[in-house]
Design an enzyme around this catalytic site. Structure first.
Site, PDB file in Angstrom:
ATOM      1  N   MET A 223      37.601  -2.604  11.066  1.00  0.00           N
ATOM      2  CA  MET A 223      38.619  -3.383  11.744  1.00  0.00           C
ATOM      3  C   MET A 223      38.461  -4.737  11.850  1.00  0.00           C
ATOM      4  O   MET A 223      38.620  -5.549  12.672  1.00  0.00           O
ATOM      5  CB  MET A 223      38.609  -2.461  13.158  1.00  0.00           C
ATOM      6  CG  MET A 223      39.177  -1.178  13.083  1.00  0.00           C
ATOM      7  SD  MET A 223      38.694  -0.098  14.628  1.00  0.00           S
ATOM      8  CE  MET A 223      40.152  -0.874  15.731  1.00  0.00           C
ATOM      9  N   ASP A 254      33.927  -4.452   1.124  1.00  0.00           N
ATOM     10  CA  ASP A 254      32.940  -3.674   0.060  1.00  0.00           C
ATOM     11  C   ASP A 254      31.541  -3.939   0.580  1.00  0.00           C
ATOM     12  O   ASP A 254      30.553  -3.049   0.292  1.00  0.00           O
ATOM     13  CB  ASP A 254      33.107  -4.427  -1.421  1.00  0.00           C
ATOM     14  CG  ASP A 254      34.417  -4.556  -1.720  1.00  0.00           C
ATOM     15  OD1 ASP A 254      35.218  -3.425  -1.558  1.00  0.00           O
ATOM     16  OD2 ASP A 254      34.970  -5.395  -2.589  1.00  0.00           O
TER      17      ASP A 254
HETATM   18  O1  RIB Z   1      37.334  -6.554  -2.249  1.00  0.00           O
HETATM   19  C1  RIB Z   1      37.155  -7.925  -2.839  1.00  0.00           C
HETATM   20  C2  RIB Z   1      37.277  -7.721  -4.159  1.00  0.00           C
HETATM   21  O2  RIB Z   1      38.891  -7.316  -4.571  1.00  0.00           O
HETATM   22  C3  RIB Z   1      37.223  -8.822  -5.025  1.00  0.00           C
HETATM   23  O3  RIB Z   1      35.936  -9.125  -5.570  1.00  0.00           O
HETATM   24  C4  RIB Z   1      38.207  -8.872  -6.005  1.00  0.00           C
HETATM   25  O4  RIB Z   1      37.560  -8.804  -7.364  1.00  0.00           O
HETATM   26  C5  RIB Z   1      39.014  -7.593  -5.738  1.00  0.00           C
HETATM   27  O5  RIB Z   1      39.000  -6.641  -6.734  1.00  0.00           O
END
Ligand code: RIB
Length: 312
Positions: A223, A254
């Site tokens: 969130m 990520d």
């Molecule tokens: O989540 C971010 C990512 O989304 C970036 O690095 C870009 O490459 C896309 O895949």
């Protein structure tokens, strides 16, 4: 038990433009700064885990261009196992033009390139190595069939799987991801998957519960500046945020997932791993760039000392 993590997913080269403001249609505006870096949701998750010290195996496809060499070298520089990184002749590598506004918010375009060729057969070719991992993370920048196949593979061989359903995809079939160990959507992805509103915290929890009712086991909703919510059959647990001033939010999701994968496989303690992942993602948005904003284990320890000390 193995602590090895696998990522079956994407890689991109990020072309990041820092804008003063986004142009209107038909307008040309000057932007102050540009940066190129390695990205892609799968690769970002792999690098975050590796920077924290995890042993990581990458299953992905690169194109037939200089970006492919940059990406492979980047994995190797972070000691990531690249035996299952394959080149696709006559195809471009994945590329992501990204625009970051002064608020730190971003807009991203992705060109999948070689990522679109990652197939179930590639997963089968890596099977012996994947079976030796304790967790496989997946995202949606590769074909859905490959994602479904990997989840089924994990269930069959006792390897836990984590699906980050990003970027949001209306075609994702909930029935075919039921066996995933962890589903980690953000609020937008949760709304699309559940078909329910997510405009309040109670609504977010109800939407996550609706996925449990369809057979999912553990839903972790990210969130942003409000932390995360863990929802299982046993109940819901709120993971509190850490307050920071954002510079660039690109790749924060990520960072959360890659660090969660590492801390979870290290400790098997879900709430501890989630608390650390919220902190790791918060730290990443205080610096520009995607992977280059991810802290090493030592840098992360210093960040935690600073924020937790300030909170006492
Ligand atoms: O989540 C971010 C990512 O989304 C970036 O690095 C870009 O490459 C896309 O895949």
């Amino acid at each position: 038990m193995s602590k090895r993590i696998a990522v079956v997913g994407s890689n991109m080269v990020d072309l990041i433009t820092y804008v003063a403001r986004m142009p209107e249609r038909g307008e040309t505006v000057e932007a102050p700064r540009f940066e190129m870096g390695c990205g892609g949701k799968g690769a970002n998750q792999a690098i975050a885990a590796a920077k924290l010290g995890a042993e990581v195996l990458m299953v992905t496809k690169v194109g037939d261009d200089p970006f492919a060499d940059t990406t492979i070298r980047n994995f190797q520089d972070h000691s990531i196992d690249t035996r299952h990184v394959e080149r696709v002749p006559g195809t471009s590598s994945g590329v992501a033009p990204i625009f970051v506004e002064p608020s730190g918010e971003n807009s991203i375009l992705i060109i999948k390139g070689a990522n679109a060729a990652l197939s179930p057969a590639d997963v089968d070719r890596a099977a012996d190595d994947l079976k030796r991992c304790s967790l496989i993370t997946l995202q949606l920048e590769v074909p859905l069939e490959t994602v479904y196949h990997t989840i089924a593979f994990g269930a069959e061989h006792g390897v836990e799987t984590l699906l980050n359903p990003a970027p949001a995809c209306a075609e994702l079939d909930v029935e075919r991801i039921r066996k995933v160990t962890f589903l980690v959507p953000n609020e937008t992805e949760l709304a699309i998957l559940s078909g329910m509103p997510v405009d309040t915290d109670a609504a977010v929890e109800a939407a996550a519960r609706s996925l449990l009712a369809k057979g999912l086991r553990t839903v972790i909703v990210t969130m942003g500046g409000r932390g995360a919510l863990l929802v299982t059959a046993e109940g819901a647990t709120r993971i509190n945020p850490v307050r920071v001033t954002p510079v660039d939010t690109t790749g924060a999701g990520d960072a959360f997932i890659g660090s969660f994968a590492h801390f979870y496989t290290e400790t098997r303690n879900l709430t501890l791993a989630l608390n650390k992942a919220v902190r790791y993602a918060a730290d990443s948005i205080t610096r520009p760039g995607t992977q280059k904003s991810y802290a090493t284990a030592k840098e992360f320890e210093a960040f935690c000392k600073a924020v937790d000390g300030a909170a006492q």
